[in-house]
Structures are given as structure tokens and as C-alpha cells.
Design a protein around this motif. Structure first.
Motif, PDB file in Angstrom:
ATOM      1  N   ILE A  54      16.457 -13.375 -29.048  1.00 23.83           N
ATOM      2  CA  ILE A  54      15.928 -12.019 -29.240  1.00 23.83           C
ATOM      3  C   ILE A  54      15.441 -11.860 -30.680  1.00 23.83           C
ATOM      4  O   ILE A  54      16.117 -12.273 -31.619  1.00 23.83           O
ATOM      5  N   VAL A  55      14.264 -11.267 -30.833  1.00 30.18           N
ATOM      6  CA  VAL A  55      13.760 -10.861 -32.142  1.00 30.18           C
ATOM      7  C   VAL A  55      13.499  -9.355 -32.080  1.00 30.18           C
ATOM      8  O   VAL A  55      12.809  -8.878 -31.180  1.00 30.18           O
ATOM      9  N   MET A  56      14.060  -8.608 -33.052  1.00 31.03           N
ATOM     10  CA  MET A  56      13.878  -7.155 -33.074  1.00 31.03           C
ATOM     11  C   MET A  56      12.762  -6.754 -34.015  1.00 31.03           C
ATOM     12  O   MET A  56      12.565  -7.385 -35.061  1.00 31.03           O
ATOM     13  N   GLU A  57      12.035  -5.721 -33.634  1.00 27.69           N
ATOM     14  CA  GLU A  57      11.077  -5.106 -34.550  1.00 27.69           C
ATOM     15  C   GLU A  57      11.145  -3.595 -34.390  1.00 27.69           C
ATOM     16  O   GLU A  57      11.579  -3.082 -33.360  1.00 27.69           O
ATOM     17  N   ARG A  58      10.722  -2.890 -35.422  1.00 24.50           N
ATOM     18  CA  ARG A  58      10.830  -1.427 -35.453  1.00 24.50           C
ATOM     19  C   ARG A  58       9.469  -0.787 -35.230  1.00 24.50           C
ATOM     20  O   ARG A  58       8.486  -1.155 -35.862  1.00 24.50           O
ATOM     21  N   THR A  59       9.439   0.197 -34.329  1.00 30.91           N
ATOM     22  CA  THR A  59       8.191   0.915 -34.062  1.00 30.91           C
ATOM     23  C   THR A  59       8.105   2.227 -34.833  1.00 30.91           C
ATOM     24  O   THR A  59       7.042   2.833 -34.893  1.00 30.91           O
ATOM     25  N   GLY A  60       9.227   2.689 -35.381  1.00 32.05           N
ATOM     26  CA  GLY A  60       9.232   3.966 -36.078  1.00 32.05           C
ATOM     27  C   GLY A  60       9.091   5.157 -35.152  1.00 32.05           C
ATOM     28  O   GLY A  60       8.769   6.261 -35.596  1.00 32.05           O
TER      29      GLY A  60
ATOM     30  N   ALA B  77      21.655  -3.402 -19.619  1.00 37.36           N
ATOM     31  CA  ALA B  77      21.366  -4.739 -20.133  1.00 37.36           C
ATOM     32  C   ALA B  77      21.132  -5.719 -18.984  1.00 37.36           C
ATOM     33  O   ALA B  77      20.199  -6.541 -19.029  1.00 37.36           O
ATOM     34  N   ASP B  78      21.963  -5.643 -17.955  1.00 37.14           N
ATOM     35  CA  ASP B  78      21.780  -6.519 -16.794  1.00 37.14           C
ATOM     36  C   ASP B  78      20.415  -6.301 -16.151  1.00 37.14           C
ATOM     37  O   ASP B  78      19.716  -7.265 -15.806  1.00 37.14           O
TER      38      ASP B  78
ATOM     39  N   TYR C 247      23.220   2.521 -31.530  1.00 37.26           N
ATOM     40  CA  TYR C 247      22.920   2.295 -30.122  1.00 37.26           C
ATOM     41  C   TYR C 247      21.985   1.102 -29.949  1.00 37.26           C
ATOM     42  O   TYR C 247      22.216   0.228 -29.094  1.00 37.26           O
ATOM     43  N   PHE C 248      20.915   1.034 -30.744  1.00 40.19           N
ATOM     44  CA  PHE C 248      19.940  -0.038 -30.568  1.00 40.19           C
ATOM     45  C   PHE C 248      20.491  -1.378 -31.057  1.00 40.19           C
ATOM     46  O   PHE C 248      20.202  -2.422 -30.463  1.00 40.19           O
ATOM     47  N   ALA C 249      21.276  -1.355 -32.126  1.00 39.33           N
ATOM     48  CA  ALA C 249      21.890  -2.596 -32.600  1.00 39.33           C
ATOM     49  C   ALA C 249      22.819  -3.171 -31.539  1.00 39.33           C
ATOM     50  O   ALA C 249      22.836  -4.379 -31.283  1.00 39.33           O
ATOM     51  N   GLN C 250      23.578  -2.294 -30.891  1.00 40.68           N
ATOM     52  CA  GLN C 250      24.521  -2.761 -29.875  1.00 40.68           C
ATOM     53  C   GLN C 250      23.811  -3.164 -28.592  1.00 40.68           C
ATOM     54  O   GLN C 250      24.235  -4.106 -27.902  1.00 40.68           O
ATOM     55  N   LEU C 251      22.709  -2.498 -28.266  1.00 44.60           N
ATOM     56  CA  LEU C 251      21.891  -2.926 -27.134  1.00 44.60           C
ATOM     57  C   LEU C 251      21.348  -4.332 -27.392  1.00 44.60           C
ATOM     58  O   LEU C 251      21.371  -5.200 -26.503  1.00 44.60           O
ATOM     59  N   ALA C 252      20.866  -4.577 -28.609  1.00 41.11           N
ATOM     60  CA  ALA C 252      20.337  -5.903 -28.956  1.00 41.11           C
ATOM     61  C   ALA C 252      21.409  -6.974 -28.786  1.00 41.11           C
ATOM     62  O   ALA C 252      21.125  -8.073 -28.293  1.00 41.11           O
ATOM     63  N   GLY C 253      22.639  -6.661 -29.182  1.00 43.81           N
ATOM     64  CA  GLY C 253      23.718  -7.624 -29.034  1.00 43.81           C
ATOM     65  C   GLY C 253      23.990  -7.956 -27.570  1.00 43.81           C
ATOM     66  O   GLY C 253      24.181  -9.131 -27.205  1.00 43.81           O
ATOM     67  N   ARG C 254      24.007  -6.935 -26.729  1.00 45.82           N
ATOM     68  CA  ARG C 254      24.240  -7.176 -25.301  1.00 45.82           C
ATOM     69  C   ARG C 254      23.105  -8.010 -24.694  1.00 45.82           C
ATOM     70  O   ARG C 254      23.340  -8.911 -23.888  1.00 45.82           O
ATOM     71  N   LEU C 255      21.875  -7.695 -25.067  1.00 46.07           N
ATOM     72  CA  LEU C 255      20.746  -8.453 -24.544  1.00 46.07           C
ATOM     73  C   LEU C 255      20.755  -9.888 -25.059  1.00 46.07           C
ATOM     74  O   LEU C 255      20.462 -10.830 -24.302  1.00 46.07           O
ATOM     75  N   ALA C 256      21.089 -10.064 -26.336  1.00 47.65           N
ATOM     76  CA  ALA C 256      21.116 -11.414 -26.911  1.00 47.65           C
ATOM     77  C   ALA C 256      22.109 -12.293 -26.164  1.00 47.65           C
ATOM     78  O   ALA C 256      21.823 -13.460 -25.859  1.00 47.65           O
ATOM     79  N   ASP C 257      23.285 -11.756 -25.859  1.00 41.89           N
ATOM     80  CA  ASP C 257      24.285 -12.530 -25.117  1.00 41.89           C
ATOM     81  C   ASP C 257      23.738 -12.988 -23.775  1.00 41.89           C
ATOM     82  O   ASP C 257      23.936 -14.139 -23.361  1.00 41.89           O
ATOM     83  N   ARG C 258      23.053 -12.097 -23.090  1.00 37.00           N
ATOM     84  CA  ARG C 258      22.549 -12.428 -21.753  1.00 37.00           C
ATOM     85  C   ARG C 258      21.366 -13.385 -21.807  1.00 37.00           C
ATOM     86  O   ARG C 258      21.266 -14.311 -20.999  1.00 37.00           O
ATOM     87  N   PHE C 259      20.450 -13.164 -22.754  1.00 35.38           N
ATOM     88  CA  PHE C 259      19.282 -14.041 -22.827  1.00 35.38           C
ATOM     89  C   PHE C 259      19.657 -15.450 -23.288  1.00 35.38           C
ATOM     90  O   PHE C 259      19.015 -16.427 -22.888  1.00 35.38           O
ATOM     91  N   GLU C 260      20.681 -15.564 -24.117  1.00 34.93           N
ATOM     92  CA  GLU C 260      21.106 -16.898 -24.560  1.00 34.93           C
ATOM     93  C   GLU C 260      21.506 -17.764 -23.380  1.00 34.93           C
ATOM     94  O   GLU C 260      21.335 -18.984 -23.401  1.00 34.93           O
ATOM     95  N   ALA C 261      22.054 -17.141 -22.349  1.00 34.46           N
ATOM     96  CA  ALA C 261      22.428 -17.899 -21.154  1.00 34.46           C
ATOM     97  C   ALA C 261      21.193 -18.475 -20.448  1.00 34.46           C
ATOM     98  O   ALA C 261      21.305 -19.400 -19.648  1.00 34.46           O
TER      99      ALA C 261
END
Length: 352
Positions: A109-115, A314-315, A90-104
Motif C-alpha cells: 500500500i502507498v498512501m497519498e493525500r487529496t486534501g 477492509a475485507d 481513522y485513515f491511518a488505521q484503515l491503511a494498516g488494516r488494508l496493508a495486512d490484507r494486501f500483503e497476503a
């Protein structure tokens, strides 16, 4: 003979990546301002000159120093995404959707883990500026709402999470209760009467497992079907946990004809356990997951799941953060709840 690793002139600059805008200007016979105008797409350069500059850039291997450009503008061009875990689809795919939008918008996007820990989540906000993020998207699991309100930062922040969190940050959340209600109601409407819930945690804490357990209970109440506490199995949201939880029900001889797994990954583990036990899905046991990850339609049978509104979330996240980047942190925090919808596939029967 030139020694290996020894380069001079333009060849040396190409090899070392040290070609500058001045080198391009000198080689093309133009000013550095003209090169800058070409790079930035300004209309003040004639076609022939533009073509000559572009050819020179290609020949010399010049690369725009985006980091320097952003720093001059007081920006780094980077947005942080702090999530509980990196392994969960879920989080990997969320990152992909956000990356596409922010690139525009020219952002990365840089990901980090909070645990999923309070300390990890607080650190993500506290050190977001030190990590040179222009803004931060924080998935909240363990922070207390009071602590979230007291965090001191001037960085743009958008919180994403599973529960209502009164704070001074913009917040985008999925409708966990109604999504779980839809999943369970679908199982009951298609003939299931003993629905196991894998991952539920109905202990009063307003976290994701508790909210989805609330929706599970609500569907039973609406359908007039009693719940059996033995069918609520607490477990982690992994393949192994989904498999083990289902095996536990089978090994203890607890009858069930439906499974609501709180994540798709948990549901995938349950499907394997049912197959190993010789049970047919959906004929003997129906299964619904939650998250509608990209893999769900490609399982055998394809997995019925709750889509939490991926595109809409994501939007909303990008829109809120871009607004803050343009106008500063919000003084009027917004809380957006994105509707969920059930996607019925091969692991459940048609409605009766």
C-alpha cells in the motif's frame, strides 16, 4: 591495503547490493534455473541442493528484485490509497488494516493525500497509472457524482466514501445515517435530553456531516424529543475544534447534557473541555463519538463510539480490488453498505 569504499569480488557485490541470481548459481555450483526454482518454492529441487542454495543466498546477501518481477508480469505490486488527510487516526488505521490484507496477496500500500478537494481526488485517479499503481482505492469527499462517472481510466478502482455515488466504480461505504442514529438514540435512552452535535452540517449536501446530522435528527424524532438548533455546532474534525466547540457552548451558557461528536477525535477535544470546566463524564454530560478508533477504549473514561464496520470494510475493499486485478475493471459496479454498531463504554450511562 584496501582503501575505504573500495570493494572487489563477492564482498563488493554484497556491499553494493549488486549480487545477481547468476552469482548465487555460480557460488552454489548450480544453474540459474535451480536458484529460481528455490526462490519461487518450486518442488523440483532436492533437499540438499535447496539447503545449499539457501545458504549461498544468505551468505551473499542476495535480494529478490520484486520490482523487476512485477514489471515482467505487467504489475508493480503496489496499490494506491488516496485519502483526504494522513493525520486523522481513522485513515491511518484503515491503511494498516488494508496493508495486512494486501500483503497476503503480495501487494503493498502507498498512501497519498487529496486534501478532501475535488482537484486532489480527480488527480489521484488521473495519475494513478503514472504513479505505477496496479489499482487505486479512493476516498471521495468533494467529487461530484457526475464527474466520477465521466472519469476515463482503465485502472482498477474502488471508491470508499460517506455517501451514495452512482458511478462505474465499485463502491464501499459506511452507514453514516444509521450509525449517527444509534449514537444519538443511545444518549437519549440513557437520560440525555439536550444533545449537542459537534461537526454537524445539515445543509442538504449529501456529505458525511449532513448524513450524520440526518441520523441525529432521526433519533430525536423516534424518541419524541425536540431538537434545539443552538446545539448543532459546525466545526472541523480536530482535537482543537472539538475543544473550542464545547467551550463555546459552555461560555454562552447553552445547557446540554449529552454530546454526539461526529468523529472520535472531535469527541476527545470535547472531553478535555468538559474536564477543564469541572464537569463529570458521564454523570453531568454524556459523550459519544464516531469511528471507534483504536485509542477509544484507552481514554479516561473510555469513549463510547460508533464502529463503522472496520474489518468488514477492509475485507470488502480488498475483495473488490483483487477481483478487478484478476479480471479487469468491473463492468457491473457494486455498491456495498457496511452496517455500523454502537460500542457503549465509560462516557455514557447504562440504558435506563
Amino acid at each position: 591495503m584496501t582503501r575505504p569504499g573500495r570493494w572487489g569480488g563477492e564482498a563488493g557485490k554484497r556491499a553494493s547490493g549488486a549480487v545477481t541470481m547468476a552469482d548465487v548459481a555460480r557460488s552454489a555450483g548450480v544453474s540459474t534455473m535451480t536458484v529460481s526454482n528455490v526462490i519461487n518454492g518450486r518442488p523440483r529441487v532436492g533437499p540438499a541442493t535447496r539447503e545449499r542454495v539457501l545458504a549461498t543466498i544468505s551468505d551473499l546477501g542476495y535480494q529478490v528484485n520484486l520490482a523487476a518481477r512485477h514489471l515482467r508480469a505487467g504489475r508493480t505490486g503496489v496499490v494506491g490509497l488516496a485519502v483526504p488527510e494522513l493525520e486523522r487516526p481513522y485513515f491511518a488505521q484503515l491503511a494498516g488494516r488494508l496493508a495486512d490484507r494486501f500483503e497476503a496477496h503480495g501487494l503493498r500500500i502507498v498512501m497519498e493525500r487529496t486534501g478532501a478537494s475535488r482537484e486532489g481526488e480527480l488527480d489521484a485517479v488521473a495519475f494513478s497509472r503514472l504513479r505505477m499503481y496496479d489499482g487505486l482505492i479512493l476516498s471521495v469527499v468533494d467529487i461530484d457524482p457526475a464527474e466520477l462517472t465521466q472519469i476515463r481510466t482503465d485502472a482498477p478502482v474502488v471508491v470508499i466514501g460517506e455517501r451514495a455515488l452512482p458511478s462505474r466504480f465499485d463502491h464501499v461505504m459506511m452507514d453514516n445515517v444509521d450509525g449517527a442514529r444509534q449514537a444519538t438514540a443511545h444518549l437519549l435512552a440513557t437520560g440525555a435530553r439536550r444533545v449537542a452535535m459537534l461537526g454537524g452540517n445539515p445543509d442538504g449536501t449529501a456529505n458525511m456531516p449532513a448524513l450524520r446530522a440526518e441520523g441525529y435528527a432521526l433519533a430525536h424524532t423516534e424518541a419524541g424529543v425536540p431538537m434545539d438548533p443552538e446545539l448543532t455546532i459546525r466545526c472541523q474534525f480536530t482535537l482543537e475544534a472539538g475543544y473550542a466547540a464545547t467551550r463555546s457552548l459552555l461560555d454562552r451558557g447553552i445547557a446540554f447534557d449529552g454530546v454526539f461528536a461526529l468523529t472520535d477525535v472531535t469527541a476527545m477535544g470535547a472531553l478535555r473541555a468538559l474536564a477543564d470546566a469541572g464537569l463529570r463524564v458521564p454523570e453531568d454530560v454524556q459523550v459519544v463519538g464516531f469511528d471507534d478508533i483504536d485509542e477509544a477504549p484507552y481514554l479516561v473514561p473510555s469513549l463510547s463510539s460508533v464502529n463503522p464496520g472496520h474489518e468488514e470494510m477492509a475485507d470488502a475493499i480488498v475483495s473488490l480490488l483483487i477481483a478487478q486485478l484478476g479480471g479487469g475493471p468491473t463492468s457491473d459496479p457494486k455498491e456495498l453498505i457496511v452496517p455500523a454498531r454502537l460500542v457503549a463504554r465509560g462516557t455514557t450511562k447504562p440504558n435506563e
